[in-house]
Design a protein around this motif. Structure first.
Motif, mmCIF file in Angstrom:
data_model
loop_
_atom_site.group_PDB
_atom_site.id
_atom_site.type_symbol
_atom_site.label_atom_id
_atom_site.label_comp_id
_atom_site.label_asym_id
_atom_site.label_seq_id
_atom_site.Cartn_x
_atom_site.Cartn_y
_atom_site.Cartn_z
ATOM 1 N N PRO A 90 -1.126 8.078 0.875
ATOM 2 C CA PRO A 90 -1.855 9.217 0.006
ATOM 3 C C PRO A 90 -0.938 10.396 -0.244
ATOM 4 O O PRO A 90 -0.137 10.744 0.860
ATOM 5 N N ASP A 136 -2.938 3.379 -12.547
ATOM 6 C CA ASP A 136 -4.005 2.830 -11.566
ATOM 7 C C ASP A 136 -3.211 3.058 -10.152
ATOM 8 O O ASP A 136 -3.814 3.498 -9.108
ATOM 9 N N ARG A 137 -1.601 2.841 -9.994
ATOM 10 C CA ARG A 137 -1.198 3.270 -8.567
ATOM 11 C C ARG A 137 -0.977 4.677 -8.260
ATOM 12 O O ARG A 137 -1.218 5.144 -7.235
ATOM 13 N N GLU A 141 5.794 4.940 -7.710
ATOM 14 C CA GLU A 141 5.798 4.663 -6.137
ATOM 15 C C GLU A 141 6.872 5.433 -5.599
ATOM 16 O O GLU A 141 6.840 5.990 -4.549
ATOM 17 N N ALA A 170 -3.446 6.564 -9.448
ATOM 18 C CA ALA A 170 -5.004 7.039 -9.080
ATOM 19 C C ALA A 170 -5.254 6.842 -7.636
ATOM 20 O O ALA A 170 -5.815 7.367 -6.841
ATOM 21 N N GLY A 171 -4.764 5.744 -7.077
ATOM 22 C CA GLY A 171 -4.895 5.240 -5.900
ATOM 23 C C GLY A 171 -4.372 6.094 -4.698
ATOM 24 O O GLY A 171 -4.920 5.979 -3.970
ATOM 25 N N ALA A 172 -3.124 6.513 -5.076
ATOM 26 C CA ALA A 172 -2.486 7.506 -4.249
ATOM 27 C C ALA A 172 -2.753 8.886 -4.426
ATOM 28 O O ALA A 172 -2.318 9.685 -3.482
ATOM 29 N N GLY A 173 -3.508 9.254 -5.251
ATOM 30 C CA GLY A 173 -3.712 10.634 -5.586
ATOM 31 C C GLY A 173 -2.682 11.630 -6.060
ATOM 32 O O GLY A 173 -2.611 12.759 -5.949
ATOM 33 N N PRO A 204 0.987 -1.411 -0.054
ATOM 34 C CA PRO A 204 -0.086 0.088 0.027
ATOM 35 C C PRO A 204 0.885 1.370 0.010
ATOM 36 O O PRO A 204 1.973 1.332 0.712
#
Length: 259
Positions: A128, A238-239, A216, A241-244, A125
């Motif tokens: 943010p 996708d990664r 990342e 977008a998930g973290a903003g 994970p």
């Protein structure tokens, strides 16, 4: 002229006619750089042997072995005929992290995924992204247009990537180069951490494609916006977008893609 990170080699220049003429060329150096953390062999990267302290700091931050540059006590470089060994010493409270990560690595690779024992370790994970960038598309276009002027090693060799810290108006504040795109970004992040530089509402600009590993690294460095000259992969989008994390990819002189 030879500069840090390059060497002169004589190559044959061949034209359309097939005639060959010897010519001295500046060639980017690619050499093994072994990273040892708290006495444990951690990784072997193929990298340009320049700005290696920056590389070490950026690498341990990207690997989540430390949370802050202040947790790195020392980096000692040893040059041998086989390459360079970077011995990194962390504050005592971080040794358990190192030992845990070493247990999950079954081989060493600069790609950041090979050698991870399981998928949970590969796609851990991400926190943010809290910061936001004030950079507009024209600022990103301006930075992309100026990037080449800040790449002396690439101009000399044609074989290196660049990672740049850019102000919100597109002014390039700091650049690091390396034969590897991951290494170049680690060097930039490490240099920023060592000098306590923040993003200041700006962004990172990379000369490469946008892979998930680079996303990342950007997220873990608190970067608000990542721009790349080439396209993004699905996992990178996708990664991010998930973290903003804001992405701007396939940056050209007057167009880009926003994700």
């Amino acid at each position: 002229m030879t500069m840090a990170g390059s060497a002169t080699r004589q190559l044959d220049r061949v034209g359309v006619s097939g005639d060959a003429a010897p010519q001295d060329r500046s060639i980017a150096i690619e050499a093994p750089v072994a990273i040892e953390v708290d006495g444990l062999g951690y990784a072997v990267l193929m990298a340009t042997p320049a700005d290696l302290d920056d590389l070490a700091y950026g690498f341990v931050l990207a690997e989540r072995l430390v949370d802050h540059a202040a947790e790195v006590i020392d980096v000692v470089s040893h040059t041998t005929d086989a390459g360079t060994l970077l011995r990194v010493t962390l504050v005592p409270g971080r040794h358990d992290r190192v030992a845990d990560r070493v247990r999950h690595r079954v081989s060493e690779s600069s790609c950041g995924l090979c050698g991870i024992e399981n998928l949970e370790q590969a796609l851990r994970p991400l926190p943010p992204v809290v910061a936001r960038s004030a950079a507009t598309p024209p600022a990103i276009f301006a930075a992309a247009a100026a990037l080449r002027d800040h790449q002396p090693l690439a101009r000399a060799t044609g074989a290196t990537h660049a990672a740049a810290l850019c102000a919100r108006d597109g002014t390039i504040r700091l650049v690091r180069e390396d034969v590897g795109r991951h290494n170049a970004f680690d060097k930039l992040i490490g240099a920023m951490a060592r000098d306590a530089l923040d993003w200041g509402g700006g962004f990172a600009l990379l000369s490469s494609r946008c892979s998930f590993e680079l996303v990342e690294k950007a997220v873990l460095a608190g970067c608000p916006l990542l721009a790349t000259l080439s396209a993004a992969t699905t996992l990178a989008i996708d990664r991010a977008a998930g973290a903003g994390l804001a992405l701007r990819t396939s940056v050209r002189s007057d167009t880009l893609y926003a994700a």
